[in-house]
Write an enzyme that holds these catalytic residues in place. Sequence first.
Site, PDB file in Angstrom:
ATOM      1  N   THR A  21       0.851  -1.194   0.000  1.00  0.00           N
ATOM      2  CA  THR A  21       0.000   0.000   0.000  1.00  0.00           C
ATOM      3  C   THR A  21       0.881   1.236   0.000  1.00  0.00           C
ATOM      4  O   THR A  21       2.057   1.190   0.361  1.00  0.00           O
ATOM      5  CB  THR A  21      -0.888   0.056   1.243  1.00  0.00           C
ATOM      6  OG1 THR A  21      -0.068   0.303   2.410  1.00  0.00           O
ATOM      7  CG2 THR A  21      -1.658  -1.226   1.432  1.00  0.00           C
ATOM      8  N   ASP A  22       0.325   2.354  -0.409  1.00  0.00           N
ATOM      9  CA  ASP A  22       0.929   3.643  -0.085  1.00  0.00           C
ATOM     10  C   ASP A  22       0.716   3.841   1.419  1.00  0.00           C
ATOM     11  O   ASP A  22       0.057   3.038   2.083  1.00  0.00           O
ATOM     12  CB  ASP A  22       0.274   4.753  -0.896  1.00  0.00           C
ATOM     13  CG  ASP A  22       1.167   5.991  -1.041  1.00  0.00           C
ATOM     14  OD1 ASP A  22       2.154   6.100  -0.293  1.00  0.00           O
ATOM     15  OD2 ASP A  22       0.868   6.838  -1.904  1.00  0.00           O
ATOM     16  N   ALA A  23       1.275   4.882   1.964  1.00  0.00           N
ATOM     17  CA  ALA A  23       1.210   5.096   3.408  1.00  0.00           C
ATOM     18  C   ALA A  23      -0.236   5.118   3.892  1.00  0.00           C
ATOM     19  O   ALA A  23      -1.073   5.849   3.356  1.00  0.00           O
ATOM     20  CB  ALA A  23       1.913   6.392   3.777  1.00  0.00           C
ATOM     21  N   LEU A  24      -0.512   4.331   4.910  1.00  0.00           N
ATOM     22  CA  LEU A  24      -1.880   4.238   5.423  1.00  0.00           C
ATOM     23  C   LEU A  24      -2.244   5.363   6.384  1.00  0.00           C
ATOM     24  O   LEU A  24      -3.370   5.407   6.879  1.00  0.00           O
ATOM     25  CB  LEU A  24      -2.084   2.883   6.108  1.00  0.00           C
ATOM     26  CG  LEU A  24      -1.998   1.667   5.175  1.00  0.00           C
ATOM     27  CD1 LEU A  24      -2.253   0.381   5.950  1.00  0.00           C
ATOM     28  CD2 LEU A  24      -2.985   1.791   4.006  1.00  0.00           C
TER      29      LEU A  24
END
Length: 552
Positions: A307-310
């Site tokens: 994921t991109d930063a959550l």
Amino acid sequence: MFRRLPVLAGATVLLLTTACGGGDEPRPGERPAQPPDSTDPEAAAAELLAEMSLEEKVGQLFVPVLVGTTAEENADVVERYHPGGFIYFPENLETPEQVAAMSNGLQELAADSGAGVPLFLGVDEEQGLVSRLPFGARFPDAMALGATRDPGMAAELASATAEQLAAVGINLDYAPVADVNVNADNPVIGIRSFGSDPELVGEMAAAEVTAFQEGGVVAVAKHFPGHGDTDVDSHTGLPVIDKSREDWERVDLPPFQRLVEAGVDMIMTAHVLMPQLDGSQEPATLSPDLITGVLREELGYDGVVTTDALNMEGVRQTHDDGEVAVRAVLAGADQLLMPPDLDLAHSAVLAAVREGRISEARLDESVLRVLRLKLRRGLFDAAPADADAAAGVAGNAAHHDAAQRVADASVTLLRNDGGLLPLAEGASVRVLGVGAEEIGAALADLGLAVTDSADGADAVVVGTDGARGDAEQRDLVARARASGAPVVVVAQGTPYDLAALPGIDAYLAVYSSMEVSRTAAARVIAGAVSPSGRLPVDLPGTDLAFGGGLGY
């Protein structure tokens, strides 16, 4: 590109009954004391998986933010969660010696914890605007690489970057950006993209991926399914890209398709909503249709998906942070980057597996991908980073020379009324605006007379960066024009400023605010370098299009 062997699919079912059937607590006496015997990543990953507890497997999905500047400050996180890795930020990075010691210490902690699986130690080192290391060569941004049209230069950037990272124990780079920037108002991609042409973006990104991976550093292509046509920053909101499947396949898909075929180690998802591709009303990070359906099944990608930063607002609009982590796994993600509350996210995923919402088979798919990549990149037998060698690499003159060559080749001359440039040796120049000090110093070194006043000057050089959206910068250019001297603009952000700056005499795009790019602009102004860059994007509001550019 990883491909699941048929035998492994059957073996996974058997492993689940032996690895998980006896409870979730670790079994220290059964831990392998050294890397698995098999040299085949498939078999070795299966061997490791069989020795891991449920908690340890869930831990491999998480990549939290590092705390402080020492390994010891993160010992509790390693011991409690057995994370798959950490991501470094500037506050964690001081000197090559310190980073090397911290990386070594973290790997030692991981080796002594749980199943002893080494860590991905990652960083956003795209070069240019997004660079975290406070040492080493600083190359221009990706759009400058696009302007060179030379994939060899992209490879040179990635090779030098990989050498710098590996020297301090960093084994993963969240780069390159594979987004096609077709929106002049994009607030978050812009010069981080190689350009607006899918073929150019794919070619340059593939060159970087190959060089990173040959340098022993995991490459991460981002942001699938594409973040280049947004006018909202997903750090602060949820961008909506309302384009048809046909348009997406024509513009955004080709670079990712090329990188999948090239065997990219990892792909990062985007927190963007694409309603015509997916009717779930979820950002791509949480979309099974996009991650499992398109990326996995249609494109055939079986590498690691992160994921991109959550902690970004684009993925936190409709669910709490624990549910976001669970849904990302269900969508097909293998690693969960920067959860804002690690304990909440870890507990939520662990509970989802225990309750059967996330099947153990689905969990094992992700863990196997992570383990295979760690084996493939040699993390289990990697030598510790050497502090002395790290310091030497950070000051590598060849890397700095390469960065200057890239910058010189990227300068794009888009206007030169009356043949104003190059200026004659000894010409008087007033330098203002963004980067004025560095541009002025470089011009002085090249034999021009840098003055404190525009009165009587042969030219006024004005540096800009995003002048389209900055009234003060536009006003500075207008005041320079009012002086009566010819005006040269050096655009250090996207080249789109030209449409907002009428009446200027010369316009150079360097696509980066790095020192090497400012030096390159000065070299072109003084005639030491002939401009050879070509526009990597269209310029709306002007008669200039992709491929434009003048020479001497």
